[in-house]
Write a protein that holds these residues in place. Sequence first.
Motif, PDB file in Angstrom:
ATOM      1  N   GLU A   6       0.837  -1.195   0.000  1.00  0.00           N
ATOM      2  CA  GLU A   6       0.000   0.000   0.000  1.00  0.00           C
ATOM      3  C   GLU A   6       0.866   1.236   0.000  1.00  0.00           C
ATOM      4  N   GLN A   7       0.461   2.219  -0.779  1.00  0.00           N
ATOM      5  CA  GLN A   7       1.177   3.473  -0.803  1.00  0.00           C
ATOM      6  C   GLN A   7       0.178   4.611  -0.714  1.00  0.00           C
ATOM      7  N   LEU A   8       0.509   5.611   0.097  1.00  0.00           N
ATOM      8  CA  LEU A   8      -0.373   6.743   0.291  1.00  0.00           C
ATOM      9  C   LEU A   8       0.105   7.916  -0.539  1.00  0.00           C
ATOM     10  N   ALA A   9      -0.856   8.650  -1.051  1.00  0.00           N
ATOM     11  CA  ALA A   9      -0.545   9.885  -1.768  1.00  0.00           C
ATOM     12  C   ALA A   9      -1.121  11.047  -0.980  1.00  0.00           C
ATOM     13  N   LEU A  50      -7.289  14.430  -5.073  1.00  0.00           N
ATOM     14  CA  LEU A  50      -7.968  13.142  -5.134  1.00  0.00           C
ATOM     15  C   LEU A  50      -7.873  12.441  -3.791  1.00  0.00           C
ATOM     16  N   CYS A  51      -8.920  11.676  -3.436  1.00  0.00           N
ATOM     17  CA  CYS A  51      -8.873  10.805  -2.258  1.00  0.00           C
ATOM     18  C   CYS A  51      -9.630   9.525  -2.590  1.00  0.00           C
ATOM     19  N   GLY A  52      -9.450   8.509  -1.764  1.00  0.00           N
ATOM     20  CA  GLY A  52     -10.098   7.223  -2.007  1.00  0.00           C
ATOM     21  C   GLY A  52      -9.097   6.095  -2.071  1.00  0.00           C
ATOM     22  N   THR A  53      -9.480   5.005  -2.729  1.00  0.00           N
ATOM     23  CA  THR A  53      -8.619   3.828  -2.820  1.00  0.00           C
ATOM     24  C   THR A  53      -8.685   3.226  -4.216  1.00  0.00           C
ATOM     25  N   LEU A  54      -7.530   2.888  -4.763  1.00  0.00           N
ATOM     26  CA  LEU A  54      -7.430   2.108  -5.993  1.00  0.00           C
ATOM     27  C   LEU A  54      -6.650   0.842  -5.680  1.00  0.00           C
ATOM     28  N   ILE A  55      -7.138  -0.282  -6.185  1.00  0.00           N
ATOM     29  CA  ILE A  55      -6.467  -1.570  -6.005  1.00  0.00           C
ATOM     30  C   ILE A  55      -6.025  -2.076  -7.369  1.00  0.00           C
ATOM     31  N   VAL A  56      -4.750  -2.413  -7.477  1.00  0.00           N
ATOM     32  CA  VAL A  56      -4.172  -2.912  -8.728  1.00  0.00           C
ATOM     33  C   VAL A  56      -3.684  -4.337  -8.504  1.00  0.00           C
ATOM     34  N   ALA A  57      -3.964  -5.215  -9.442  1.00  0.00           N
ATOM     35  CA  ALA A  57      -3.508  -6.610  -9.365  1.00  0.00           C
ATOM     36  C   ALA A  57      -3.301  -7.140 -10.767  1.00  0.00           C
ATOM     37  N   ASP A  58      -2.769  -8.369 -10.853  1.00  0.00           N
ATOM     38  CA  ASP A  58      -2.600  -9.003 -12.158  1.00  0.00           C
ATOM     39  C   ASP A  58      -3.909  -9.059 -12.933  1.00  0.00           C
ATOM     40  N   GLU A  59      -5.033  -9.195 -12.187  1.00  0.00           N
ATOM     41  CA  GLU A  59      -6.325  -9.423 -12.837  1.00  0.00           C
ATOM     42  C   GLU A  59      -7.069  -8.147 -13.189  1.00  0.00           C
ATOM     43  N   ARG A 100     -10.553  10.062   3.805  1.00  0.00           N
ATOM     44  CA  ARG A 100      -9.524  10.856   4.461  1.00  0.00           C
ATOM     45  C   ARG A 100      -8.246  10.944   3.634  1.00  0.00           C
ATOM     46  N   LYS A 101      -7.897   9.848   2.931  1.00  0.00           N
ATOM     47  CA  LYS A 101      -6.619   9.764   2.245  1.00  0.00           C
ATOM     48  C   LYS A 101      -6.793   9.196   0.848  1.00  0.00           C
ATOM     49  N   MET A 102      -5.697   9.235   0.091  1.00  0.00           N
ATOM     50  CA  MET A 102      -5.637   8.555  -1.199  1.00  0.00           C
ATOM     51  C   MET A 102      -4.693   7.368  -1.058  1.00  0.00           C
ATOM     52  N   LYS A 103      -5.207   6.164  -1.305  1.00  0.00           N
ATOM     53  CA  LYS A 103      -4.411   4.943  -1.188  1.00  0.00           C
ATOM     54  C   LYS A 103      -4.370   4.229  -2.536  1.00  0.00           C
ATOM     55  N   ILE A 104      -3.207   3.710  -2.866  1.00  0.00           N
ATOM     56  CA  ILE A 104      -3.071   2.853  -4.038  1.00  0.00           C
ATOM     57  C   ILE A 104      -2.443   1.542  -3.566  1.00  0.00           C
TER      58      ILE A 104
END
Length: 311
Positions: A6-9, A50-59, A100-104
């Motif tokens: 996880e990385q925060l922006a 921007l705030c929220g969460t994005l999830i990245v994976a192989d799929e 509250r934050k932006m997470k990737i």
Amino acid sequence: MNATVEQLAPVAEPASNTVWVVAALYQFRQVQNPAELRERLLSLVQRINLCGTLIVADEGINGTIAGDRDAIDQVHQFLLNEGFNGLEYKESLSQDKPFRKMKIKLKKEIVTLGVDVKPRDLVGHYLNPQEWNEMISRDDVILIDTRNDYEFQAGTFKGAIDPKTETFREFPEYVKQQLAEHKDKKVAMFCTGGIRCEKSTSLLLQEGFEEVYHLKGGILKYLEEMPAEQSLWQGECFVFDGRTAITHGLEEGQNEKCHACGWSVTPEERALPSYEHGVSCLHCIDKTSDMKKASFRMRQSQIVAAKRKRL
């Protein structure tokens, strides 16, 4: 990838009159280098509001983000340029900052089922909102809410079955224990935005179920398109942001989240003696110690003080 990365922006504070555009999106698509995609996304979001969460994976990619119109458009265009031209994409509005934050995050799955399925190759029959109404009104259809117990409690479709799961990872066991004998029946499933049903329908077909259907675009698309007077939806739709729940027209609902346990609490439930804002509700008042409640009260007082400073 054996663990979540996880990385925060940083998130810039917008003007006080900003209306936040909330975009829920996902697509199952082979990603050759998820770590590289995450780094480029991180580079982009560091430059915009921007705030929220994005999830990245192989799929593929999954997430809910919020920002001003320009920020949301930039992310959307970035993903289109990356080949995500089949995004399931929905927008709504929020008067307050919903995250509250932006997470990737870099994960093994963009929605965690814990079972190897192939949603790009094996998936159920998609139904639009009108077709969905017709399907779930039939007597020979098993209607299953694939979401978690606290989401079901906030609202669901008339006649839906609650699997009583606390996480989506528990759903395969529910299928094994409760549905295995109904493989010859019509099964209709739904979730918030459609992503969990992509995997749950794939799972059922993989297990030998014959007729599996799901609501395309999920509850969000249904509430956006279906007129309230024709709706078979009951209650509000729990969402994983500061709004807690939404209703028809994707308008913000009246429910609020109990910050002690995470359950959605109705106005009537907030009037009960068990409810103390930020401390307890009828779902958790008997599950936390006095020491824990004191800690929650301290946290709530700090939140209130921080808000007053910003005013």
